[in-house]
Design a protein around this motif. Structure first.
Motif, PDB file in Angstrom:
ATOM      1  N   ASP A  28      41.620  31.772  37.880  1.00 33.28           N
ATOM      2  CA  ASP A  28      40.230  31.468  37.552  1.00 33.28           C
ATOM      3  C   ASP A  28      39.810  30.154  38.199  1.00 33.28           C
ATOM      4  OD1 ASP A  28      37.684  31.602  36.225  1.00 33.28           O
ATOM      5  OD2 ASP A  28      38.466  30.179  34.753  1.00 33.28           O
ATOM      6  N   THR A  29      40.648  29.141  38.100  1.00 34.62           N
ATOM      7  CA  THR A  29      40.323  27.826  38.643  1.00 34.62           C
ATOM      8  C   THR A  29      40.300  27.822  40.165  1.00 34.62           C
ATOM      9  OG1 THR A  29      41.317  26.760  36.721  1.00 34.62           O
ATOM     10  CG2 THR A  29      41.030  25.396  38.681  1.00 34.62           C
ATOM     11  N   ALA A  30      41.302  28.418  40.778  1.00 31.89           N
ATOM     12  CA  ALA A  30      41.445  28.340  42.231  1.00 31.89           C
ATOM     13  C   ALA A  30      40.503  29.274  42.984  1.00 31.89           C
ATOM     14  CB  ALA A  30      42.885  28.632  42.636  1.00 31.89           C
ATOM     15  N   ILE A  31      40.352  30.514  42.507  1.00 29.82           N
ATOM     16  CA  ILE A  31      39.560  31.466  43.287  1.00 29.82           C
ATOM     17  C   ILE A  31      38.544  32.237  42.447  1.00 29.82           C
ATOM     18  CG2 ILE A  31      41.237  31.735  45.140  1.00 29.82           C
ATOM     19  CD1 ILE A  31      42.255  34.236  43.814  1.00 29.82           C
ATOM     20  N   ASN A  32      38.298  31.746  41.221  1.00 24.73           N
ATOM     21  CA  ASN A  32      37.246  32.280  40.371  1.00 24.73           C
ATOM     22  C   ASN A  32      37.441  33.759  40.013  1.00 24.73           C
ATOM     23  OD1 ASN A  32      34.937  31.775  38.843  1.00 24.73           O
ATOM     24  ND2 ASN A  32      33.588  32.588  40.421  1.00 24.73           N
ATOM     25  N   TRP A  33      38.696  34.176  39.824  1.00 28.54           N
ATOM     26  CA  TRP A  33      38.967  35.537  39.362  1.00 28.54           C
ATOM     27  C   TRP A  33      38.847  35.564  37.848  1.00 28.54           C
ATOM     28  CZ3 TRP A  33      43.575  38.342  42.097  1.00 28.54           C
ATOM     29  CH2 TRP A  33      43.221  38.605  43.428  1.00 28.54           C
ATOM     30  N   ASP A  34      38.183  36.563  37.339  1.00 29.35           N
ATOM     31  CA  ASP A  34      37.959  36.715  35.915  1.00 29.35           C
ATOM     32  C   ASP A  34      39.206  37.273  35.227  1.00 29.35           C
ATOM     33  OD1 ASP A  34      36.630  38.753  33.617  1.00 29.35           O
ATOM     34  OD2 ASP A  34      35.719  36.762  33.798  1.00 29.35           O
ATOM     35  N   VAL A  35      39.296  36.989  33.939  1.00 33.28           N
ATOM     36  CA  VAL A  35      40.420  37.485  33.148  1.00 33.28           C
ATOM     37  C   VAL A  35      40.493  39.011  33.187  1.00 33.28           C
ATOM     38  CG1 VAL A  35      39.142  37.515  30.971  1.00 33.28           C
ATOM     39  CG2 VAL A  35      41.625  37.271  30.937  1.00 33.28           C
ATOM     40  N   SER A  36      39.363  39.683  33.361  1.00 30.79           N
ATOM     41  CA  SER A  36      39.369  41.148  33.407  1.00 30.79           C
ATOM     42  C   SER A  36      40.091  41.683  34.639  1.00 30.79           C
ATOM     43  CB  SER A  36      37.937  41.693  33.370  1.00 30.79           C
ATOM     44  OG  SER A  36      37.220  41.302  34.528  1.00 30.79           O
ATOM     45  N   VAL A  37      40.262  40.837  35.656  1.00 29.99           N
ATOM     46  CA  VAL A  37      41.016  41.211  36.853  1.00 29.99           C
ATOM     47  C   VAL A  37      42.458  40.732  36.735  1.00 29.99           C
ATOM     48  CG1 VAL A  37      41.221  40.884  39.345  1.00 29.99           C
ATOM     49  CG2 VAL A  37      38.966  41.157  38.309  1.00 29.99           C
ATOM     50  N   VAL A  38      42.632  39.477  36.374  1.00 30.63           N
ATOM     51  CA  VAL A  38      43.966  38.862  36.342  1.00 30.63           C
ATOM     52  C   VAL A  38      44.828  39.433  35.222  1.00 30.63           C
ATOM     53  CG1 VAL A  38      45.243  36.702  36.185  1.00 30.63           C
ATOM     54  CG2 VAL A  38      43.014  36.741  37.313  1.00 30.63           C
ATOM     55  N   GLY A  39      44.260  39.644  34.069  1.00 28.34           N
ATOM     56  CA  GLY A  39      45.025  40.150  32.927  1.00 28.34           C
ATOM     57  C   GLY A  39      45.762  41.445  33.224  1.00 28.34           C
ATOM     58  N   PRO A  40      45.059  42.482  33.674  1.00 25.58           N
ATOM     59  CA  PRO A  40      45.745  43.733  33.980  1.00 25.58           C
ATOM     60  C   PRO A  40      46.769  43.605  35.118  1.00 25.58           C
ATOM     61  CG  PRO A  40      43.407  44.135  33.692  1.00 25.58           C
ATOM     62  CD  PRO A  40      43.596  42.653  33.692  1.00 25.58           C
ATOM     63  N   LEU A  41      46.485  42.779  36.116  1.00 24.01           N
ATOM     64  CA  LEU A  41      47.466  42.569  37.195  1.00 24.01           C
ATOM     65  C   LEU A  41      48.736  41.917  36.655  1.00 24.01           C
ATOM     66  CD1 LEU A  41      45.245  41.401  40.188  1.00 24.01           C
ATOM     67  CD2 LEU A  41      46.475  43.564  39.946  1.00 24.01           C
ATOM     68  N   TYR A  42      48.563  40.926  35.799  1.00 29.30           N
ATOM     69  CA  TYR A  42      49.732  40.269  35.205  1.00 29.30           C
ATOM     70  C   TYR A  42      50.505  41.262  34.343  1.00 29.30           C
ATOM     71  CZ  TYR A  42      52.774  36.956  32.974  1.00 29.30           C
ATOM     72  OH  TYR A  42      53.894  36.295  32.546  1.00 29.30           O
ATOM     73  N   ASP A  43      49.803  42.041  33.547  1.00 30.85           N
ATOM     74  CA  ASP A  43      50.471  43.022  32.685  1.00 30.85           C
ATOM     75  C   ASP A  43      51.257  44.040  33.510  1.00 30.85           C
ATOM     76  OD1 ASP A  43      49.350  41.699  30.530  1.00 30.85           O
ATOM     77  OD2 ASP A  43      47.711  43.136  30.289  1.00 30.85           O
ATOM     78  N   PHE A  44      50.732  44.392  34.672  1.00 30.02           N
ATOM     79  CA  PHE A  44      51.421  45.320  35.563  1.00 30.02           C
ATOM     80  C   PHE A  44      52.690  44.685  36.130  1.00 30.02           C
ATOM     81  CE2 PHE A  44      51.909  47.565  39.676  1.00 30.02           C
ATOM     82  CZ  PHE A  44      52.034  48.847  39.191  1.00 30.02           C
TER      83      PHE A  44
END
Length: 75
Positions: A28-44
């Motif tokens: 979110d801080t570095a490239i403004n990705w929302d939790v709705s994108v990062v969360g599922p990627l991390y969970d995967f």
């Protein structure tokens, strides 16, 4: 990209112990990705940590076959 974020201090510089919250904050801080994108990627990616009940991942674990890799072939 994740290695670059670690090199610049957004993720732990050693690439170890990255929790879901750390990943969300860094992307979110570095490239403004929302939790709705990062969360599922991390969970995967979470299953790459072989430790039982693990809550973190290490960057070197992301090289696990059939998890988050892609084929760079142009054929």
């Amino acid at each position: 990209m994740l290695n670059t974020l670690a090199n610049h201090g957004y993720l732990p510089r050693n690439g170890k112990g990255i929790s879901r919250n750390i990943a969300i904050e860094a992307l979110d801080t570095a490239i403004n990705w929302d939790v709705s994108v990062v969360g599922p990627l991390y969970d995967f990616a979470q299953p790459v940590n072989p430790a039982p009940n693990a809550t973190t991942i290490d960057l070197n674990q992301l090289t696990t076959h059939n998890i988050l890799e892609h084929d760079g072939s142009l054929r």
